[in-house]
Design a protein around this motif. Structure first.
Motif, PDB file in Angstrom:
ATOM      1  N   TYR A  37      40.992  36.583  25.456  1.00 54.53           N
ATOM      2  CA  TYR A  37      41.599  37.287  26.599  1.00 54.53           C
ATOM      3  C   TYR A  37      42.995  36.614  26.921  1.00 54.53           C
ATOM      4  CZ  TYR A  37      37.610  40.213  26.671  1.00 54.53           C
ATOM      5  OH  TYR A  37      36.759  41.179  26.019  1.00 54.53           O
ATOM      6  N   LEU A  95      45.580  37.796  25.214  1.00 51.02           N
ATOM      7  CA  LEU A  95      45.918  39.177  25.571  1.00 51.02           C
ATOM      8  C   LEU A  95      46.767  39.186  26.874  1.00 51.02           C
ATOM      9  CD1 LEU A  95      42.804  41.496  24.718  1.00 51.02           C
ATOM     10  CD2 LEU A  95      44.886  41.479  23.600  1.00 51.02           C
ATOM     11  N   GLY A  96      46.703  37.848  27.526  1.00 48.43           N
ATOM     12  CA  GLY A  96      47.323  37.902  28.652  1.00 48.43           C
ATOM     13  C   GLY A  96      46.494  38.052  29.757  1.00 48.43           C
ATOM     14  N   LYS A  97      45.271  38.150  29.739  1.00 48.72           N
ATOM     15  CA  LYS A  97      44.174  38.272  30.631  1.00 48.72           C
ATOM     16  C   LYS A  97      43.251  37.145  31.137  1.00 48.72           C
ATOM     17  CE  LYS A  97      43.755  42.863  29.035  1.00 48.72           C
ATOM     18  NZ  LYS A  97      43.084  44.314  28.741  1.00 48.72           N
ATOM     19  N   VAL A  98      42.563  37.114  32.131  1.00 45.09           N
ATOM     20  CA  VAL A  98      41.390  35.982  32.265  1.00 45.09           C
ATOM     21  C   VAL A  98      40.151  36.647  31.946  1.00 45.09           C
ATOM     22  CG1 VAL A  98      40.725  34.448  33.966  1.00 45.09           C
ATOM     23  CG2 VAL A  98      43.291  34.894  33.876  1.00 45.09           C
ATOM     24  N   ASP A 122      38.571  43.743  31.016  1.00 39.66           N
ATOM     25  CA  ASP A 122      38.761  44.879  32.164  1.00 39.66           C
ATOM     26  C   ASP A 122      37.817  45.313  32.706  1.00 39.66           C
ATOM     27  OD1 ASP A 122      41.278  44.925  30.980  1.00 39.66           O
ATOM     28  OD2 ASP A 122      41.074  46.516  29.666  1.00 39.66           O
ATOM     29  N   GLU A 173      39.119  39.489  40.036  1.00 43.07           N
ATOM     30  CA  GLU A 173      40.413  39.457  40.085  1.00 43.07           C
ATOM     31  C   GLU A 173      41.254  38.425  40.508  1.00 43.07           C
ATOM     32  OE1 GLU A 173      41.558  43.166  42.315  1.00 43.07           O
ATOM     33  OE2 GLU A 173      40.682  44.388  40.650  1.00 43.07           O
ATOM     34  N   TYR A 183      41.529  27.684  32.640  1.00 41.69           N
ATOM     35  CA  TYR A 183      40.681  28.751  32.691  1.00 41.69           C
ATOM     36  C   TYR A 183      39.901  28.644  33.788  1.00 41.69           C
ATOM     37  CZ  TYR A 183      37.066  32.174  31.696  1.00 41.69           C
ATOM     38  OH  TYR A 183      36.067  33.084  32.008  1.00 41.69           O
ATOM     39  N   THR A 234      50.419  34.891  33.291  1.00 36.03           N
ATOM     40  CA  THR A 234      49.005  35.294  33.390  1.00 36.03           C
ATOM     41  C   THR A 234      48.489  35.711  34.333  1.00 36.03           C
ATOM     42  OG1 THR A 234      48.649  33.610  31.049  1.00 36.03           O
ATOM     43  CG2 THR A 234      46.791  34.541  32.345  1.00 36.03           C
ATOM     44  N   GLY A 282      49.892  38.832  35.205  1.00 34.87           N
ATOM     45  CA  GLY A 282      49.516  40.197  34.020  1.00 34.87           C
ATOM     46  C   GLY A 282      50.933  40.752  33.400  1.00 34.87           C
ATOM     47  N   GLU A 312      45.058  45.189  21.397  1.00 29.37           N
ATOM     48  CA  GLU A 312      43.603  45.067  21.017  1.00 29.37           C
ATOM     49  C   GLU A 312      43.623  45.097  19.458  1.00 29.37           C
ATOM     50  OE1 GLU A 312      41.390  48.164  22.901  1.00 29.37           O
ATOM     51  OE2 GLU A 312      41.202  47.045  24.842  1.00 29.37           O
ATOM     52  N   GLU A 354      36.859  50.014  33.821  1.00 25.85           N
ATOM     53  CA  GLU A 354      36.972  49.245  35.002  1.00 25.85           C
ATOM     54  C   GLU A 354      35.835  49.333  35.670  1.00 25.85           C
ATOM     55  OE1 GLU A 354      41.842  49.711  36.237  1.00 25.85           O
ATOM     56  OE2 GLU A 354      40.859  51.613  36.413  1.00 25.85           O
TER      57      GLU A 354
END
Length: 435
Positions: free
Chosen positions: A43, A46-49, A52, A57, A117, A157, A160, A168, A272
């Motif tokens: 994740y 992918l630039g996410k924490v 989805d 958040e 993280y 990050t 976003g 993916e 979501e």
């Protein structure tokens, strides 16, 4: 594992547009990733924490980020904001501010991926009075120890805006390449769990056999099966082999409902978590779904005067509302029209023919004003189906869905086993003038 190694990966990914090279860079990084980080690294790449479907958040905007950088570096907020006008990228401006920082903490330590993280998790879980100040301090502590390049990617990050071009498909192929796994098994495991972290860990530690054993899990959404367009009812009937199940195509939002006893989670089509916004459906699911552990799919529809459906945008307003939800329940009532069942009390049903799944769904649901079964007609007659289609349109619905009676559920696949039939709109030539 140092965060600088992840920052180096981001930089390498930015420098190439070739998917093959991006895939190789990610695969090489995954190979050297320690086992305990494998569930979070995909994740972050992918630039996410979080996935989805995780309702956590960070809740950090540009202004709060700038304040944290100013606190960590001593560079005035206004200077950072002016820098963004020149660079066009807050991440680059953060890196510049870190290069100009007045002083570095005496107790500064190199950043690790785990520390970064864990700080993100603290930020996401900070709630209530004073939470914004706590978030700012958590971020400032990271920036105090960050090198300029690390700060750039931490900022991206958080906001976003990673810009590495990794989606993916690249991540899926990289997992397969890193651990000599069969791509179709990686794909299958991801379609069933929507969790690249779990898939990467299983691929490394259990190989192809482990990936083949991955099953549906309540609390992790299944990628939805999708439909193609049909020219009309007759074409759809021919494609289905002369007999089909026709269902009303509701103008609402597709959702997937997971129930585990008193715990109910609802995911949107984009996976979501929208549970909090529709509490009346949660309560109805607890009482109207007869299985303690079950996953069903349906269309959430906003209901207007006389029971007529309201446009899709009304459902979106329900999804987006986080406060005064009771007021929205009164203003925009909704109903759930269920059309599929994917899991029931330990039994996965996706490989069961649709005809049987519909029977199982009917047995699993006690209908009321909140939860209903999608209206369905099984027929071989084009005339009958055409009449049903016109009735659906007159009632204010989008059209019909046509489904093969022997079709299994194929997560993430857009095939011809499901077809959508709706009025053809006039073709328009358009130019995008704003985004």
């Amino acid at each position: 594992m140092r965060y600088s190694e992840l920052a180096n990966l981001y930089r390498s990914l930015e420098k190439t547009t070739l998917k093959t090279l991006k895939t190789k860079f990610v695969a090489d990084f995954l190979k050297k990733t320690p086992d305990e980080l494998l569930e979070i690294i995909p994740y972050l790449i992918l630039g996410k924490v979080f996935p989805d479907w995780d309702e956590r958040e960070l809740g950090v905007g540009e202004k709060l980020l700038v304040k944290a950088v100013a606190m960590a570096t001593g560079v005035p907020e206004k200077e950072i904001e002016n820098s963004v006008k020149d660079t066009g990228d807050l991440g680059e401006s953060v890196a510049l501010a870190l290069k100009r920082r007045r002083q570095k903490s005496f107790f500064s330590q190199p950043l690790t991926i785990k520390r970064v993280y864990n700080t993100f998790v603290k930020i996401a879980e900070a709630q209530g009075e004073g939470s914004q100040d706590r978030k700012m301090k958590y971020l400032a502590n990271l920036f105090m120890d960050a090198e300029p390049e690390e700060g750039k990617y931490i900022a991206r990050t958080v906001l976003g805006t990673m810009r590495t071009g990794v989606a993916e498909g690249i991540l899926r192929d990289a997992i397969a390449g890193a651990f000599n796994a069969r791509p179709e098994l990686v794909e299958r495991a991801y379609m069933l769990t929507s969790d690249f972290g779990q898939v990467a860990r299983v691929a490394k530690l259990e190989g192809n056999e482990g990936l083949a054993r991955v099953q549906i899990q309540i609390g992790k959404p299944i990628r939805p099966m999708l439909a193609q367009n049909a020219a009309g009812v007759k074409d759809a009937l021919m494609e289905m082999g002369g007999e089909a199940a026709f269902e009303i195509k509701y103008d609402g939002a597709r959702v997937q409902v997971h129930r585990d006893g008193d715990r109910v989670i609802i995911y949107s089509r984009r996976l979501e978590n929208v549970t909090r916004s529709i509490p009346e459906i949660i309560e109805a699911a607890k009482s109207q779904l007869k299985h303690e552990r079950i996953i069903v799919e349906g269309e959430l529809v906003a209901v207007g005067e006389g029971g007529r459906p309201r446009p899709f945008q009304y459902v979106l307003r329900r999804f987006r509302r986080k406060y005064n939800i009771e007021e929205m329940i009164e203003r925009i009532p909704v109903e759930l029209n269920l059309f599929d069942i994917l899991y029931a009390d330990g039994e996965a049903l996706i490989d069961t023919p649709f005809r049987e799944r519909r029977r199982r769904l009917k047995e699993a649901v006690e209908e009321n004003e909140r939860i209903k079964l999608a209206v369905q007609l099984v027929t071989k007659s084009a005339e009958e189906a055409e009449k049903f289609y016109k009735e659906a349109l007159e009632l204010g619905h989008e059209g019909l869905m046509a489904k093969r009676l022997d079709a299994v559920y194929e997560p993430g696949n857009r095939g011809k086993k499901w077809l959508k039939i709706k009025p053809t709109m006039e073709d328009l030539d358009l130019v995008i003038i704003g985004a």
